[in-house]
Design an enzyme around this catalytic site. Structure first.
Site, PDB file in Angstrom:
ATOM      1  N   THR A  94      -4.545   5.837  -6.685  1.00 42.73           N
ATOM      2  CA  THR A  94      -3.307   5.782  -5.898  1.00 42.73           C
ATOM      3  C   THR A  94      -2.161   5.428  -6.837  1.00 42.73           C
ATOM      4  OG1 THR A  94      -4.485   5.146  -3.894  1.00 42.73           O
ATOM      5  CG2 THR A  94      -2.134   4.700  -3.919  1.00 42.73           C
TER       6      THR A  94
ATOM      7  N   PHE B  77       1.556   3.925  -7.176  1.00 46.24           N
ATOM      8  CA  PHE B  77       2.498   3.025  -6.491  1.00 46.24           C
ATOM      9  C   PHE B  77       3.815   3.004  -7.260  1.00 46.24           C
ATOM     10  CE2 PHE B  77      -1.730   1.482  -5.573  1.00 46.24           C
ATOM     11  CZ  PHE B  77      -1.682   0.997  -4.268  1.00 46.24           C
TER      12      PHE B  77
HETATM   13  O1  LIG Z   1      -4.086  -0.953   2.904  1.00 49.25           O
HETATM   14  C1  LIG Z   1      -4.008  -1.214   1.698  1.00 49.25           C
HETATM   15  O2  LIG Z   1      -4.792  -1.966   1.119  1.00 49.25           O
HETATM   16  C2  LIG Z   1      -2.922  -0.610   0.929  1.00 49.25           C
HETATM   17  O3  LIG Z   1      -2.553  -1.161  -0.079  1.00 49.25           O
HETATM   18  C3  LIG Z   1      -2.342   0.700   1.388  1.00 49.25           C
HETATM   19  C4  LIG Z   1      -2.997   1.914   0.732  1.00 49.25           C
HETATM   20  C5  LIG Z   1      -2.117   3.202   1.005  1.00 49.25           C
HETATM   21  O4  LIG Z   1      -1.141   3.152   1.712  1.00 49.25           O
HETATM   22  O5  LIG Z   1      -2.477   4.243   0.446  1.00 49.25           O
HETATM   23  C6  LIG Z   1      -3.058   1.740  -0.729  1.00 49.25           C
HETATM   24  C7  LIG Z   1      -4.058   2.243  -1.481  1.00 49.25           C
HETATM   25  C8  LIG Z   1      -5.152   3.034  -0.904  1.00 49.25           C
HETATM   26  O6  LIG Z   1      -4.832   4.382  -1.158  1.00 49.25           O
HETATM   27  C9  LIG Z   1      -5.279   2.815   0.554  1.00 49.25           C
HETATM   28  C10 LIG Z   1      -4.323   2.196   1.284  1.00 49.25           C
END
Ligand SMILES: O=C(O)C(=O)C[C@]1(C(=O)O)C=C[C@@H](O)C=C1
Length: 364
Positions: free
Chosen positions: A248, A250
């Site tokens: 992911t 950020f």
């Molecule tokens: O719910 C979490 O733990 C988050 O940080 C959000 C979140 C997202 O929005 O994509 C972050 C990383 C992962 O891809 C899954 C969920």
């Protein structure tokens, strides 16, 4: 309200609004520093008691550095980073990767995380924008445009999901699994094989906390290994995401933009719109290719304020107006990138630089 908060003062930004207390603090200290340095230079021929005490005072006070102004020490100490979710969420890990010794500030929604920074309650907000399995997180792109925060960094985080349940609960007991919708989507195969009902909640750690608090015996959560430790849950299965490489991306957001550099690889994010017509997007992207600038991402979103469908050329069809979000590998300090955007501005109907920031080249 936010200016009263400790920790949100000098560490926050180089150009706070003039009504904010932190700005006055910075100016006050800066003035004192210059008065002291004039006195000290006078003492080079004769040190009187006044000057001696000035010297001793100056030794106790450290001069302001650029770190005080940007609020960003190398290890993130003194920085408050807002994220959506509660302790154990992946966004919190992303904040800690970007600013290892930061103070993380949990928020109910992404929108609240943005507002926490805008209102001086936090110095940075963390926003997940895309995932290697699930693709772009569209709502978060819309938030970038709706708010006026600047992208000052990015983090690529390897996301390894676990299936967490209360101690004693077995896989065959499960009827339901809770998690953030992105996390549920990233574990599609495993969850389908379990034949359980999926329920979306605000964040992965929140799902884990819910399962633990209510001592549920038929429900599990998809969350991180650190959430298992924090909420004392058993790890029923590890690495349940559809692909072992689940990453992911950020973004780190701040009130003030970063001063772009050329000392390390930088990325720049922009958003623009174009007039309707054949080859318009081709022309827009050519401003980068003709300067050998590498585009790393392009995303189109319908314009919220102009959703009106309108006729296209001679055809009977109707089209939306679009916003294009682009990331390219160059710093805004680079003349080549400046020229590319000057060129794009000649025909773009709207253009905003969302931020120019160091690329994250270490995956963890
Ligand atoms: O719910 C979490 O733990 C988050 O940080 C959000 C979140 C997202 O929005 O994509 C972050 C990383 C992962 O891809 C899954 C969920």
């Amino acid at each position: 309200m936010a200016t009263k908060l400790p920790g949100a003062s000098i560490s926050s930004s180089s150009h706070p609004p003039s009504t904010e207390k932190p700005s006055c603090k910075i100016k006050l200290i800066a003035t004192r520093v210059s008065i002291q340095s004039r006195r000290i230079s006078k003492t080079s021929c004769c040190i009187d008691s006044d000057a001696a005490s000035a010297i001793s005072r100056s030794q106790n006070k450290r001069p302001l550095t650029s770190i005080n102004l940007t609020g960003c020490s190398k290890d993130g100490a003194g920085i408050r980073v807002a994220y959506q979710g509660i302790s154990g969420a992946y966004s919190e890990s992303a904040a800690e990767k970007a600013y290892p010794n930061c103070e993380t500030v949990p928020c109910e929604q992404f929108d609240i995380a943005f507002q926490a920074v805008e209102n001086w309650i936090a110095d940075r907000a963390v926003l997940p924008v895309e995932n290697s399995l699930g693709g772009s997180i569209h709502r978060n792109y819309d938030l970038l445009l709706r708010h006026r925060l600047h992208i000052v960094g990015e983090v690529q985080l390897s996301v390894r999901h676990c299936l967490l349940a209360n101690h004693g609960v077995k896989l065959e007991d499960l009827a339901r699994v809770l998690s953030h919708p992105q996390a549920l989507a990233q574990c599609e195969h495993k969850l389908t094989s379990l034949r359980v009902v999926r329920e979306a909640v605000d964040d992965t750690a929140g799902a884990a906390q819910f399962v633990a608090l209510h001592k549920l015996k038929d429900t599990a959560a998809v969350a991180s290994i650190s959430a298992a430790k924090i909420y004392d849950l058993n790890v029923l299965a590890q690495d349940i995401q559809d692909d072992s490489d689940n990453i992911t991306r950020f973004l780190m957001l701040a009130r003030e933009p970063l001063i772009p550099g050329t000392d390390r690889p930088f990325k720049t994010s922009i958003v623009f719109s174009l007039d309707e017509g054949p080859g318009m997007l081709y022309k827009a992207l050519a401003v980068f290719s003709m300067r050998d600038i590498n585009l790393t991402k392009i995303e189109s979103r319908p314009q919220r304020k102009r959703p009106i469908l309108r006729p296209v050329g001679n055809s009977d069809g109707l089209n939306f107006d679009y916003l294009f979000y682009c990331d390219f590998e160059a710093s805004m300090a680079d003349h080549n990138a400046q020229n590319a955007l000057k060129h794009l501005k000649e025909f773009a109907t709207f253009l905003r630089v969302l931020g120019s920031y160091p690329m994250d080249i270490n995956l963890i």
